[in-house]
Design an enzyme around this catalytic site. Structure first.
Site, mmCIF file in Angstrom:
data_model
loop_
_atom_site.group_PDB
_atom_site.id
_atom_site.type_symbol
_atom_site.label_atom_id
_atom_site.label_comp_id
_atom_site.label_asym_id
_atom_site.label_seq_id
_atom_site.Cartn_x
_atom_site.Cartn_y
_atom_site.Cartn_z
ATOM 1 N N LYS A 17 0.772 -1.232 0.098
ATOM 2 C CA LYS A 17 -0.090 0.125 -0.067
ATOM 3 C C LYS A 17 0.999 1.127 0.000
ATOM 4 O O LYS A 17 0.621 2.105 -0.840
ATOM 5 C CB LYS A 17 -0.999 0.241 1.316
ATOM 6 C CG LYS A 17 -1.781 -1.220 1.514
ATOM 7 C CD LYS A 17 -2.754 -0.961 2.410
ATOM 8 C CE LYS A 17 -2.233 -0.842 3.881
ATOM 9 N NZ LYS A 17 -1.307 -2.036 4.464
ATOM 10 N N ARG A 92 -9.258 1.035 9.153
ATOM 11 C CA ARG A 92 -8.633 -0.278 9.464
ATOM 12 C C ARG A 92 -9.586 -1.230 10.301
ATOM 13 O O ARG A 92 -9.465 -2.286 10.591
ATOM 14 C CB ARG A 92 -7.361 -0.069 10.591
ATOM 15 C CG ARG A 92 -6.027 -0.487 9.781
ATOM 16 C CD ARG A 92 -4.808 -0.005 10.548
ATOM 17 N NE ARG A 92 -3.739 -0.781 10.532
ATOM 18 C CZ ARG A 92 -2.788 -0.145 9.933
ATOM 19 N NH1 ARG A 92 -2.752 0.950 9.280
ATOM 20 N NH2 ARG A 92 -1.594 -1.022 9.828
ATOM 21 N N ARG A 131 12.176 -5.940 5.205
ATOM 22 C CA ARG A 131 11.995 -4.314 4.899
ATOM 23 C C ARG A 131 12.848 -3.408 5.411
ATOM 24 O O ARG A 131 13.095 -3.524 6.796
ATOM 25 C CB ARG A 131 10.637 -4.164 5.171
ATOM 26 C CG ARG A 131 10.039 -2.887 4.830
ATOM 27 C CD ARG A 131 8.658 -2.579 4.671
ATOM 28 N NE ARG A 131 7.866 -2.370 5.853
ATOM 29 C CZ ARG A 131 6.472 -2.090 5.917
ATOM 30 N NH1 ARG A 131 6.356 -1.996 5.013
ATOM 31 N NH2 ARG A 131 5.963 -2.180 7.302
ATOM 32 N N ARG A 164 11.848 -1.129 10.709
ATOM 33 C CA ARG A 164 10.879 -0.607 11.619
ATOM 34 C C ARG A 164 10.802 -1.523 12.774
ATOM 35 O O ARG A 164 10.951 -2.523 12.735
ATOM 36 C CB ARG A 164 9.576 -0.461 10.891
ATOM 37 C CG ARG A 164 9.230 0.935 10.270
ATOM 38 C CD ARG A 164 7.985 0.856 9.490
ATOM 39 N NE ARG A 164 6.885 0.321 10.009
ATOM 40 C CZ ARG A 164 5.755 0.236 9.267
ATOM 41 N NH1 ARG A 164 5.585 0.598 8.112
ATOM 42 N NH2 ARG A 164 4.510 -0.152 10.006
ATOM 43 N N ARG A 175 0.570 -8.383 13.853
ATOM 44 C CA ARG A 175 -0.139 -7.620 13.060
ATOM 45 C C ARG A 175 -1.046 -8.169 11.955
ATOM 46 O O ARG A 175 -1.998 -7.502 11.473
ATOM 47 C CB ARG A 175 1.000 -6.607 12.387
ATOM 48 C CG ARG A 175 1.621 -5.527 13.284
ATOM 49 C CD ARG A 175 3.116 -5.205 12.666
ATOM 50 N NE ARG A 175 2.729 -4.052 11.335
ATOM 51 C CZ ARG A 175 3.783 -3.982 10.535
ATOM 52 N NH1 ARG A 175 4.938 -4.321 10.722
ATOM 53 N NH2 ARG A 175 3.519 -3.316 9.587
HETATM 54 P P1 AMP Z 1 1.163 0.942 9.271
HETATM 55 O O1 AMP Z 1 2.442 1.847 8.844
HETATM 56 O O2 AMP Z 1 0.089 1.588 8.318
HETATM 57 O O3 AMP Z 1 1.525 -0.408 8.980
HETATM 58 O O4 AMP Z 1 0.977 1.591 10.756
HETATM 59 C C1 AMP Z 1 1.862 1.193 11.740
HETATM 60 C C2 AMP Z 1 1.087 1.014 13.181
HETATM 61 O O5 AMP Z 1 0.340 2.309 13.236
HETATM 62 C C3 AMP Z 1 0.126 0.018 13.101
HETATM 63 O O6 AMP Z 1 0.375 -1.204 13.467
HETATM 64 C C4 AMP Z 1 -0.970 0.718 14.397
HETATM 65 O O7 AMP Z 1 -0.372 0.475 15.498
HETATM 66 C C5 AMP Z 1 -0.882 2.360 14.074
HETATM 67 N N1 AMP Z 1 -1.977 2.618 13.077
HETATM 68 C C6 AMP Z 1 -1.816 3.045 11.858
HETATM 69 N N2 AMP Z 1 -2.993 3.573 11.272
HETATM 70 C C7 AMP Z 1 -3.862 3.037 11.993
HETATM 71 C C8 AMP Z 1 -5.298 2.904 12.012
HETATM 72 N N3 AMP Z 1 -6.166 3.486 11.019
HETATM 73 N N4 AMP Z 1 -5.799 2.553 13.287
HETATM 74 C C9 AMP Z 1 -5.316 2.261 14.228
HETATM 75 N N5 AMP Z 1 -4.055 2.331 14.474
HETATM 76 C C10 AMP Z 1 -3.153 2.506 13.352
#
Ligand code: AMP
Length: 218
Positions: A17, A92, A131, A164, A175
């Site tokens: 994404k 999400r 990654r 990360r 996750r």
């Molecule tokens: P991502 O970079 O999209 O994988 O997001 C990293 C982390 O940020 C996730 O594992 C959540 O802890 C938090 N996070 C990001 N977007 C959301 C969302 N829409 N709702 C809840 N937590 C989020």
């Protein structure tokens, strides 16, 4: 009438994404809105919000719907989203999708196209655990599948590449579980509304970009 390119990229962590959102954002000149990036920059700056979410993020859990919806609602007040946007990592949960509908109605924006990137779990695990992410611009590379030209440096901005915290194997598994339980129901939510298109996220990057552009009519 000008075309509005509102788009949600839906898919598991590691489905591509963020990578696709960055390419499309550059090509179509519309903002890439990544809730993960917004939260990571809060953590990096050690703001009050960042301190609150740091542990939750590094354990692979979701931050609360109320908090994330407040962040997104604020972001939608900025006029740069009027031409379009690419949402990456939001919504999400079904509660977040409901909140987004309200935000869009309030701003008078049309329903976005929702594009699901499908990738199998073993590939997701391989992608995430290998990654490397640019600490400056957020671009993603991979130790073996997509290595940077210079070791440890981002091809685009020369920023330092890091792993990360939430890309460790244990947290990746968590996750993916959270994705199954909380986010997958959005597939039904959007397909029942007739808004969903699915693409394989396991093909050459440019083919995925072409597929997304087709769905967007861009
Ligand atoms: P991502 O970079 O999209 O994988 O997001 C990293 C982390 O940020 C996730 O594992 C959540 O802890 C938090 N996070 C990001 N977007 C959301 C969302 N829409 N709702 C809840 N937590 C989020």
């Amino acid at each position: 009438m000008t075309t509005h390119f509102g788009c949600i990229l839906l898919g598991a962590p590691g489905s591509g994404k963020g990578t696709q959102a960055k390419v499309l954002s550059d090509d179509l000149r519309i903002p890439h809105v990544s809730t993960g990036d917004i939260l990571r920059s809060e953590v990096q700056s050690e703001s009050q919000l960042g301190i609150r979410v740091k542990e939750i993020m590094s354990s692979g859990q979701l931050v609360s719907d109320a908090l994330i919806c407040e962040i997104v609602a604020k972001r939608f007040y900025k006029p740069d989203l009027l031409k379009g946007y690419i949402l990456d990592g939001f919504p999400r949960t079904v509660a977040q999708a409901d909140a987004l509908e309200t935000i869009l109605i309030e701003r008078g924006l049309p329903q976005p196209k929702v594009i699901l990137l499908n990738v199998g779990n073993s590939i997701l695990i391989e992608r995430l655990t290998g990654r490397l992410t640019c600490s400056q611009c957020g671009r993603a590379f991979h130790k073996t599948l997509n290595p940077p030209k210079a070791v440890g440096k981002c091809d685009a901005c020369d920023g330092e590449l890091v792993q990360r915290k939430d890309d460790s194997l244990e947290t990746v598994k968590k996750r993916l579980e959270v994705y199954e339980d909380e986010t997958k129901p959005l597939i039904d939510f959007y397909s029942q509304k007739g808004h969903l298109s699915s693409l394989s996220g396991d093909q050459e990057m440019f083919k995925i970009t072409t597929g997304i552009r087709k769905v967007l009519g861009a």
